[in-house]
Design an enzyme around this catalytic site. Structure first.
Site, short mmCIF file in Angstrom:
data_model
loop_
_atom_site.label_atom_id
_atom_site.label_comp_id
_atom_site.label_asym_id
_atom_site.label_seq_id
_atom_site.Cartn_x
_atom_site.Cartn_y
_atom_site.Cartn_z
N LEU A 144 0.86 -1.18 0.00
CA LEU A 144 0.00 0.00 0.00
C LEU A 144 0.90 1.23 0.00
CD1 LEU A 144 -2.89 -0.42 2.62
CD2 LEU A 144 -3.05 -0.55 0.14
N ASP A 145 0.45 2.31 -0.64
CA ASP A 145 1.17 3.56 -0.55
C ASP A 145 1.37 3.94 0.91
OD1 ASP A 145 1.21 3.81 -3.29
OD2 ASP A 145 -0.43 5.28 -3.39
N ARG A 146 2.47 4.63 1.18
CA ARG A 146 2.75 5.06 2.55
C ARG A 146 1.62 5.93 3.12
NH1 ARG A 146 5.23 9.36 5.26
NH2 ARG A 146 5.33 10.56 3.33
N LEU A 147 1.00 6.75 2.28
CA LEU A 147 -0.03 7.66 2.77
C LEU A 147 -1.40 7.01 2.90
CD1 LEU A 147 0.90 10.94 0.85
CD2 LEU A 147 1.67 10.15 3.10
N THR A 148 -1.56 5.81 2.37
CA THR A 148 -2.84 5.09 2.43
C THR A 148 -2.87 4.17 3.64
OG1 THR A 148 -2.99 5.12 0.01
CG2 THR A 148 -4.41 3.56 1.18
#
Length: 315
Positions: A144-148
C-alpha cells in the site's frame, strides 16, 4: 538456458527488522577488486566504502570480512548493512487483524510505509512486524502507498510467498477502498473509470495518457453531507496511484492528497496532520495454500468523515 545461481543464505542477521543488502558481482566486467566494483556501483562514495571495508562490515558467504584488495570474482555474493536513516517514528499502532501459520494481515496506519524504501527503512510495516511478532522471515505479498491506511497481507513462510503474490498478479483478490472527497451534484455515479496511467521514475505524480487502458476502477457514492462525499472504490487493476488519479480525473480529488490535483511542497518530518483520506477497507480472497475463504475488514475510520473539523485542523 542458463541456470539461475543458487543464492546462499545471508551470513548477517537482520538489524531492526531490516535485511542486510546483498550484492552479486556481475559475470562481466573489468574490475580488478571487489572494492573497485562497489565504489563504482554504490552511491555512498569511495571514502564510505573504504570505511566499511576497514571496519569489516562487508562480508562474504562465509560471514568473514572481505578484504578491500580481494580479487574480483564474477558471481560472488557480498553482504552488508546499510546505514539506517534517522527516521521520525510514526506514532500510530500497526494492528494485526489475523494471523495463522501462513499469513499475517495487518491494518496499517497512514504515514507508515509497507516495506523499506528510500528514507523509510526501520519505520515500515514489514520491519515493525518482524520485530513485534518475532518473525524474521515474514514478507509482504503486496504493498500500500505510505499515505494510504488499511489492510496489507504478509506471508510467514518465504517458500509460500509466490503463491500469495500470484493472487494479486492474477487479480484474484477483491479489494475495496473507502475515500472521502468533495461531493459533486453533477457527477453521475456509480461508474467505471478506465484510462491509461503511466508513472515515470523520479516523477512524483502519475499521469493519464492516450492509449489502451491499463487502469479500471469502479466508483460508488455511499453517502454525502456538508459538501463531502463518502466513496467506495473497487480497483480491478493495480497501477501506481490509480485510485488517486481516477478520483482527481472525476473532479473530486481525495482529501489530503499532496500530489493530485497539484503537487505540493514536501511535508516536514514528523507532521502527521491531515492524512490522505483513503483506506483499504476490505481484502477478500481464497487462500492458495489452505483453500480457506478469507474476508478481512479494516477497523480504521477516515477522520474527515467522522470529524471533519478535527481532521482539517490537524487535531
Amino acid at each position: 538456458m542458463r541456470r539461475r545461481p543458487r543464492i546462499p543464505p545471508s551470513p548477517l542477521p537482520q538489524r531492526e527488522g531490516v535485511d542486510p543488502v546483498r550484492i552479486r558481482l556481475p559475470r562481466d566486467g573489468g574490475w580488478a577488486t571487489v572494492r573497485e566494483h562497489l565504489v563504482e556501483r554504490l552511491a555512498a562514495g569511495a571514502g564510505v566504502i573504504d570505511g566499511m571495508f576497514g571496519d569489516g562490515l562487508i562480508v562474504g558467504a562465509d560471514g568473514r570480512p572481505v578484504a578491500p584488495d580481494a580479487a574480483y570474482e564474477p558471481g560472488m555474493f557480498v553482504w552488508f548493512h546499510r546505514e539506517l536513516p534517522d527516521e521520525e517514528p510514526v506514532p500510530f499502532a500497526l494492528d494485526v487483524v489475523y494471523r495463522d501459520e501462513h499469513i499475517v494481515v495487518a491494518d496499517k496506519p497512514h504515514f507508515l510505509a509497507t516495506t523499506p524504501r528510500g528514507g523509510h527503512v526501520a519505520e515500515t510495516a514489514l520491519a515493525r512486524l518482524r520485530r513485534e511478532l518475532g518473525l524474521p522471515a515474514i514478507g509482504a505479498a503486496h504493498r500500500l502507498d505510505r499515505l494510504t491506511a488499511g489492510l496489507v497481507l504478509f506471508t510467514v513462510r518465504p517458500e509460500e510467498r509466490g503463491a500469495y503474490q500470484t493472487l494479486f498478479r492474477d487479480r484474484l483478490v477483491r479489494k475495496e477502498y473507502e475515500a472521502v472527497a468533495p461531493y459533486d451534484t453533477g457527477l453521475a455515479l456509480p461508474r467505471t473509470v478506465t484510462s491509461r496511467i503511466v508513472k515515470e521514475r523520479g516523477v512524483l505524480a502519475a499521469r493519464e495518457v492516450a492509449g489502451e487502458p491499463n487502469a479500471h476502477t469502479e466508483v460508488e457514492l455511499t453517502d454525502h453531507r456538508d459538501g463531502l462525499g463518502r466513496y467506495r472504490l473497487l480497483p480491478h487493476t493495480g497501477q501506481t496511484h490509480q485510485l488517486r488519479v481516477h478520483m482527481n480525473a472525476l473532479g473530486v480529488p481525495i482529501l489530503g492528497d499532496p500530489l493530485y490535483p497539484v503537487v505540493t511542497g514536501p511535508v516536514p518530518a514528523g507532521d502527521f496532520r491531515r492524512p490522505l483520506q483513503l483506506l483499504a477497507r476490505v481484502l477478500e480472497f481464497t487462500d492458495p495454500v489452505t483453500g480457506r475463504a478469507h474476508r478481512f475488514v479494516s477497523g480504521r475510520a477516515l477522520r474527515a468523515w467522522s470529524s471533519y473539523d478535527e481532521w482539517a485542523q490537524g487535531a
